[in-house]
Design an enzyme around this catalytic site. Sequence first.
Site, PDB file in Angstrom:
ATOM      1  N   GLY D 149      36.200  40.262  47.057  1.00 49.77           N
ATOM      2  CA  GLY D 149      36.819  40.235  45.668  1.00 49.77           C
ATOM      3  C   GLY D 149      37.963  41.197  45.823  1.00 49.77           C
ATOM      4  CB  CYS D 150      40.987  41.751  43.641  1.00 44.80           C
ATOM      5  SG  CYS D 150      40.043  41.627  42.069  1.00 44.80           S
ATOM      6  CE1 TYR D 151      39.596  46.366  39.059  1.00 41.64           C
ATOM      7  CE2 TYR D 151      38.212  44.453  38.613  1.00 41.64           C
ATOM      8  CZ  TYR D 151      39.068  45.433  38.113  1.00 41.64           C
ATOM      9  OH  TYR D 151      39.802  45.476  37.218  1.00 41.64           O
TER      10      TYR D 151
END
Lengths: 347, 347, 347, 347
Positions: D149-151
Amino acid sequence: MIKAGIIGATGYAGNELVRILLHHPEVEIVKMTAHSYVGKTFDEVYENYRDINNMVLDEMNMEKLAEECDVIFMALPHGVTAKVVDKNILSKTKIIDFGADFRIKNADTYETWYGVKHEGRELLKEAVYGLCEVNRDIIKGKNLIANPGCYTTCSILSLRPLVAEGLIDTSTIIVDAKSGVTGAGRGLTLANMFDECNESVKAYKIASHRHTPEIEEQLGYAAEKDIKLTFTPHLIPMNRGILATCYATLTKKVSYEDIKDIYEKYYKNEYFVRLTKKGIFPETRWVKGSNFIDIGFGIDERTNRVIVVGAIDNLVKGASGQAVQNMNILFGLDEKTGLTLTPIFPA
Amino acid sequence: MIKAGIIGATGYAGNELVRILLHHPEVEIVKMTAHSYVGKTFDEVYENYRDINNMVLDEMNMEKLAEECDVIFMALPHGVTAKVVDKNILSKTKIIDFGADFRIKNADTYETWYGVKHEGRELLKEAVYGLCEVNRDIIKGKNLIANPGCYTTCSILSLRPLVAEGLIDTSTIIVDAKSGVTGAGRGLTLANMFDECNESVKAYKIASHRHTPEIEEQLGYAAEKDIKLTFTPHLIPMNRGILATCYATLTKKVSYEDIKDIYEKYYKNEYFVRLTKKGIFPETRWVKGSNFIDIGFGIDERTNRVIVVGAIDNLVKGASGQAVQNMNILFGLDEKTGLTLTPIFPA
Amino acid sequence: MIKAGIIGATGYAGNELVRILLHHPEVEIVKMTAHSYVGKTFDEVYENYRDINNMVLDEMNMEKLAEECDVIFMALPHGVTAKVVDKNILSKTKIIDFGADFRIKNADTYETWYGVKHEGRELLKEAVYGLCEVNRDIIKGKNLIANPGCYTTCSILSLRPLVAEGLIDTSTIIVDAKSGVTGAGRGLTLANMFDECNESVKAYKIASHRHTPEIEEQLGYAAEKDIKLTFTPHLIPMNRGILATCYATLTKKVSYEDIKDIYEKYYKNEYFVRLTKKGIFPETRWVKGSNFIDIGFGIDERTNRVIVVGAIDNLVKGASGQAVQNMNILFGLDEKTGLTLTPIFPA
Amino acid sequence: MIKAGIIGATGYAGNELVRILLHHPEVEIVKMTAHSYVGKTFDEVYENYRDINNMVLDEMNMEKLAEECDVIFMALPHGVTAKVVDKNILSKTKIIDFGADFRIKNADTYETWYGVKHEGRELLKEAVYGLCEVNRDIIKGKNLIANPGCYTTCSILSLRPLVAEGLIDTSTIIVDAKSGVTGAGRGLTLANMFDECNESVKAYKIASHRHTPEIEEQLGYAAEKDIKLTFTPHLIPMNRGILATCYATLTKKVSYEDIKDIYEKYYKNEYFVRLTKKGIFPETRWVKGSNFIDIGFGIDERTNRVIVVGAIDNLVKGASGQAVQNMNILFGLDEKTGLTLTPIFPA
């Protein structure tokens, strides 16, 4: 009518102060000064005042202003007020200072964080920290108000009930704050040019921002002990608003309702403090243009932390609105006078 | 106190109308409706009203509203008012319609541009076009006000003096208008998602936008002849504001001062019209949150054209502010009542 | 490898030029200069180049640069190139000038609009206007390229086919252009601070912008007669992009397809010109980061006008991309080399 | 050439993936699917691809895709891949999954946080967590990659060296993350309309965001023990970018240089990890459009905390860029192939 003078009227906080005072039923602005714009009319500098306020901007002359004004708003950065205000001035008028000179009781602490000599040590005991919801009783009757900083107002009001009640371990406090660009003032700097801050976010002054000791001192009074905390400001590509996301470890097992009760104990009669409902968190858009602080919180049960979120308009509750709230207290007016501003959305 | 009802309170114009009316000394909001949010409180939909307005949103019931309200604001898109308002309703209350149903006198023209049947042809002669600066004398005593569109208010007020005085060749008029995204309303559409309109500018509805015939009709009255003009709207990545850049060829050699005189003839006593000084042109930031229209112009001597620039806040002078201005006229109040809003900057 | 020097590397156009050249397979940057940052590395000024380009910025020394470089990009405002370039320099290297000094053939016209003496009149006949799609055949073999302005590139390419074919009355041309803030450069000015241009739109330099005579001259060549037109630039709260909305009266009755045919005649083989389909209009977001110009048009049959909309990235096709396109032509490379940049969205 | 299929090509991550792959020298896109746009060409959905990519969008047919493609990018939300991928599919092609189905090893944990049944438990042991800088050795030879994921990418890479070296007390970790709006995807929701998120900042999913267990698991591997941390995401009014401000208490007295050494030990040979110099902190603008993560840190000596700041482009290193990096590893290419994208600024 209260005769008001505004020093530094052409900063963003000064501009916002004029907007508020023009709608205040008990105030007349009698003088505005701005060193860089002497001789210009206010609406030449801020065209939103076209046909509304064309007062000619003057140089600051404290002696004269003190004679003419019942209250003087010093909408200036730190360092000036301590130099130009003295007991003589304070005997003739009331001063509400937007700068940091008299916010911190310990002049040594001030000098450490601000890196300059404190020029008004003898006035420190005359000054009161103008966080209205906390200090209104001691503000009355004073002549020198240290109007709190924007980040500090938001951080202190968000955390203070939990600190005062001993509900959080004060050694674990972290405040991660986010501010719109007006917080940086109107001075020309590359970092605040449109293309430099638009479409980006950054942290700055990590572990070194000057609002840190101010938050620590005030929360320390609530805790009745010294506090050291971590404060990190961030710049957000928007004009106005501060969001403070505050973290701390709980000292005991408490429910959402327990904490809610504590916030209501402190704030249920505070017009300018709005508590959000469970599951709702403050957003800066909901307070824009108003003197409100919205506060909400959640519990991270897995880590035993509470996360408190506060939101203000940095130019209103974080500067000019709170200054007017202080003025209202000083002059025995209803604290809300001229400040029942509905947040404007979308704006 | 004037008892007001608001239909469609949860659109952006409705929300702004509530903000204005809450500060209006002569108005009490007695009912708000919103089809999509029936049963919710207003501050659940718009959290800026937290602790300020928690009225429960209701379904629209015109019969009942007409009994309870002195004035009903229909903050709805076109097509609804013509269906639900009739002479019976108008005998009991006053209607201020934000939609387009009654703006255009010729129902066939309306049907051509809007592509729907006009459902209230028999009421067209009861209605008045609520452009206050132009029609205030005929607004008084009416019960059905067609509140002008946002683009149209800005375009008509910007050009009307020149048209009325025959100073421009009306066959050469081009209006290139720029609007913030609130102009598109609060409905869910991909085109108005943040990432789709942020950091971009576009023209839309080229040669086909529905505000065109409205501008043509009103300027035609001033010219006392039919006018056809080109109108191009653009979407700007900002929340509020309309800037109309208007072009036309001058019919004779005139100086800046000649044109200035004409604008002053029409507007010098108009509180809500602010003329900029020579060399200064309107910007939307200077009118944000207010009911002002700022107008400035320049002459392109090389091409014998005049370029007139008008700026408004689309949600205030372009919608809710003007609606309240109309209400003030209808009820014999000072036109400025509740509308002396200082523009908020930076916001 | 082509050895390239960049003068004024730390402006926004310089920065973008570096980005493009780093991906160009035939170019090596051998020198970068920046008067305000001499001695600093490029990635200290632009941190996007961290670990990518840490070349030390130098003072401009034309003699030395001419010896070392096959091509020198002068990414500077007007007035400098004419002073520092002469026939000796041109005998040793090729100059691509981002400034306006050599864009306008008539030095008197230049002096009138720019308000300064032209310091390089004798070089005017050596220079070629580097609008690649129009002048590529005469660019080859030249040593001094006047890289077109941003507004002008967009305006000329949008209108030129219609002008060349006599399809529009050139006395009726109006160009209403909208630019992102990078168009104003990186110099410190209050007007370009974040809070001053965010959430606002304005027109500026009405009837007096310096790109006007440049557009007029080039369209005049296409028309084979003098042209006077009205050009109005606007500032949009976004980083990049220019949208030019162009208006003109048609000289005869034509269909959409007639005009489409004309645009295809001129542009169907132009890689960097993309024509939109019927009913679709250019938006700046679709060209961001690329060297494309998107062009679309509509006919306003009621007024017999055509409205042509062009969109470019002002820093690419409006500056650095076109400069590289010119370089490719000068050195006999495929014009697209290093320029097949897909527009980045959302960005 | 590697034959690639893209499922869910019309989300923002899919769009960005196409941009990257078009410039990748070893890849050919052979199929793109998008359930909502079947039959449309890609450039009808994303006009940045005008004249660049007009492939017709198809329905997802995994059997057929597996036959035709060497690699399939599943640019879809969680829940789909686990349903449509099985061992048969994996025997024919390689899957890079943008969703969360195979990121978390413990299916029960997944079900708790995502609130849905895990439909592909039997494939969990086939999958590898595609955080390239950490897992490249075990990625090789796998057929099912769980793209992070990005975070999480930003948080894990920022903190991992300190965790692995035991330099921070893992029970004190707090990640306060800020994301641009593309992080929320392209689905229609009121909260992501322009006027709803422009000019505001908010925290959301406090103590409940699904990226929390993903960060915990990966940092837990580095710590060789279970970790529980607090993660708070915020929405920032910008298109792209994630900034993670990470807080933790140091386990011993260390200097800036001590920590610097640790980061260099882990990252000095990592092309996509850029460490900032002392006193410089990452800003999202410096990585926009690139696959870089910038990492910087400061020590708060007063509180004995380290503050680590990481910045990525959420659509590149946080999604599509990392997916291509994974593909490069899977196919034995240089990891940087097609990914040496210079950050674009200002954009």
